[in-house]
Design a protein around this motif. Structure first.
Motif, PDB file in Angstrom:
ATOM      1  N   ALA A  32       0.757  -1.289  -0.180  1.00 34.63           N
ATOM      2  CA  ALA A  32      -0.076  -0.036  -0.019  1.00 34.63           C
ATOM      3  C   ALA A  32       0.946   1.354   0.045  1.00 34.63           C
ATOM      4  CB  ALA A  32      -0.994  -0.144   1.224  1.00 34.63           C
ATOM      5  N   VAL A  33       1.863   1.192   0.682  1.00 35.15           N
ATOM      6  CA  VAL A  33       2.710   2.284   0.794  1.00 35.15           C
ATOM      7  C   VAL A  33       3.483   2.569  -0.697  1.00 35.15           C
ATOM      8  CG1 VAL A  33       5.135   3.113   1.925  1.00 35.15           C
ATOM      9  CG2 VAL A  33       3.096   2.369   3.639  1.00 35.15           C
ATOM     10  N   ALA A  34       3.957   1.317  -1.069  1.00 42.04           N
ATOM     11  CA  ALA A  34       4.688   1.586  -2.371  1.00 42.04           C
ATOM     12  C   ALA A  34       3.462   2.235  -3.519  1.00 42.04           C
ATOM     13  CB  ALA A  34       5.070   0.118  -2.778  1.00 42.04           C
ATOM     14  N   ALA A  35       2.282   1.671  -3.325  1.00 45.09           N
ATOM     15  CA  ALA A  35       1.308   2.132  -4.435  1.00 45.09           C
ATOM     16  C   ALA A  35       1.198   3.692  -4.382  1.00 45.09           C
ATOM     17  CB  ALA A  35       0.002   1.328  -4.144  1.00 45.09           C
ATOM     18  N   VAL A  36       1.284   4.154  -3.257  1.00 43.46           N
ATOM     19  CA  VAL A  36       1.090   5.470  -2.969  1.00 43.46           C
ATOM     20  C   VAL A  36       2.427   6.449  -3.503  1.00 43.46           C
ATOM     21  CG1 VAL A  36       0.961   7.502  -1.509  1.00 43.46           C
ATOM     22  CG2 VAL A  36      -0.539   5.516  -1.304  1.00 43.46           C
TER      23      VAL A  36
END
Ligand code: 5GP
Ligand code: MN
Length: 360
Positions: A32-36
């Protein structure tokens, strides 16, 4: 709660699917962090919450949106399916400037993020964005969540979706400010029934403390979201509560109390449909019934059904059996036909949804 930051590989996805009961894994958080973080400078982000949004849906979505804005995300919209009407009690929420009608939502954003929606169907006409967006992130806390995103942060033990949203903001390095905190506080207090429900854990109060420490005013917020309604709604509630029915033998003797409200009732008192959301709280206090239910007409032959339980019945099982979803003690579905047909179907499911031994 945020002491376990994402894995250093940042985005490496776990191969194994975790058991449905556990919350997000470290790999989920990292993804999720990577997607942002992977968003291009002008990447468009579309935030979507469920139809007929409540405090958790709007609060977690707008609070997270304000956090993304602090991270420098400029191209961002927040929306929900259906008419673009925000209930009166949420019209002072910070971040409302992010809202656009569903008809104006980006058709193919770089990233779509869904809040408090247990399934795609709760996204109505916006569900197609899951396919057209570059990435799809789901933040939710419903046990019945179908994990319809590409990355799913679903924690059935979280008291509200805002608990998940706050953790992701923390992992993204966003500090809470008063505007973000007010949104997340509205969400948290809505879904815990003002910190009264079983889900009100020490962690919930610790989160509330972090939110209050930003200087937000809980008295003002609570009065606005729980204790304010137009006089017409007060009179409408009187009428609808006056026709409530108690069925002590239902749910294998645990009891059912129910009532209904029609579109004509709303018209007579000049009220908007969302005022009916608070009705269930006046019905569920019935001592003689474990299960309470409000059947709200949304169109001819269409009813939005709200159910609550005090523990003897798992109303999410009833809701799922009838095409909806929710939590053990609070669930709902869309009913079709007449009120009596809808209530008949509920009655028929209650016996099979008992959580313990049958009462004699
Ligand atoms: P409420 O009665 O407050 O509208 O909803 C109670 C719970 O049931 C919420 O968690 C909500 O998400 C869920 N719920 C209500 N209506 C529906 C529905 O039609 N479909 C699904 N999947 N969940 C619902
Ligand atoms: Mn919720």
């Amino acid at each position: 709660m945020t002491g376990t930051s994402g894995d250093p590989a940042g985005g490496a996805l776990a191969e194994a699917t975790p058991p449905a009961d556990s919350g997000p894994t470290e790999a989920d958080w990292a993804a999720a962090v990577a997607a942002v973080r992977a968003l291009p400078p002008d990447g468009r982000v579309l935030l979507i919450c469920h139809v007929n949004p409540d405090g958790d849906a709007l609060g977690s979505m707008l609070g997270f949106g304000l956090g993304l804005r602090r991270l420098g995300v400029r191209q961002m919209q927040a929306t929900f399916p259906g008419p673009p009407e925000v209930p009166e009690s949420f019209r002072e929420l910070p971040g409302l400037d992010l809202l656009v009608p569903a008809t104006e939502a980006y058709a193919d954003p770089e990233l779509v993020i869904c809040f408090d929606a247990a399934s795609e169907s709760r996204l109505g006409e916006l569900a197609d964005r899951l396919a057209t967006a570059g990435g799809a992130l789901v933040l939710d806390h419903h046990a019945s969540n179908t994990r319809f995103g590409r990355v799913n942060l679903v924690d059935r033990h979280a008291a509200a979706t805002s608990v998940v949203a706050e953790e992701l903001l923390a992992r993204l390095g966003v500090d809470l400010d008063a505007a973000i905190a007010e949104c997340l506080y509205v969400a948290l207090s809505t879904d815990t029934g003002s910190f009264r429900f079983e889900a009100t854990t020490p962690a919930v109060h610790q989160l509330a403390a972090r939110l209050l420490a930003t200087g937000i005013r809980p008295g003002d917020i609570s009065r606005r979201i729980f204790d304010t309604r137009p006089f017409g709604a007060v009179r409408l509630f009187g009428e609808v509560l006056g026709r409530a029915r108690l069925e002590p033998a239902a749910a294998a003797g645990h009891g059912l109390v129910w009532t209904y409200a029609t579109q004509d009732d709303l018209a007579r008192h000049d009220q908007r449909p969302y005022v009916l959301e608070a009705l269930i709280d006046s019905v569920r206090c019935t001592a003689e019934a474990d299960v309470s239910c409000v059947v709200k007409q949304t169109a001819t032959g269409d009813w939005a059904v709200s159910m609550r339980s005090k523990g003897a019945v798992d109303v999410s099982r009833v809701a799922v059996a009838l095409g909806g979803g929710g939590h053990r003690f609070a669930a709902g579905f869309t009913g079709r036909g007449t009120v009596d047909e809808v209530v008949d179907r509920i009655r028929a499911e209650l016996g099979g949804a008992l959580t313990g031994p049958v009462r004699r």
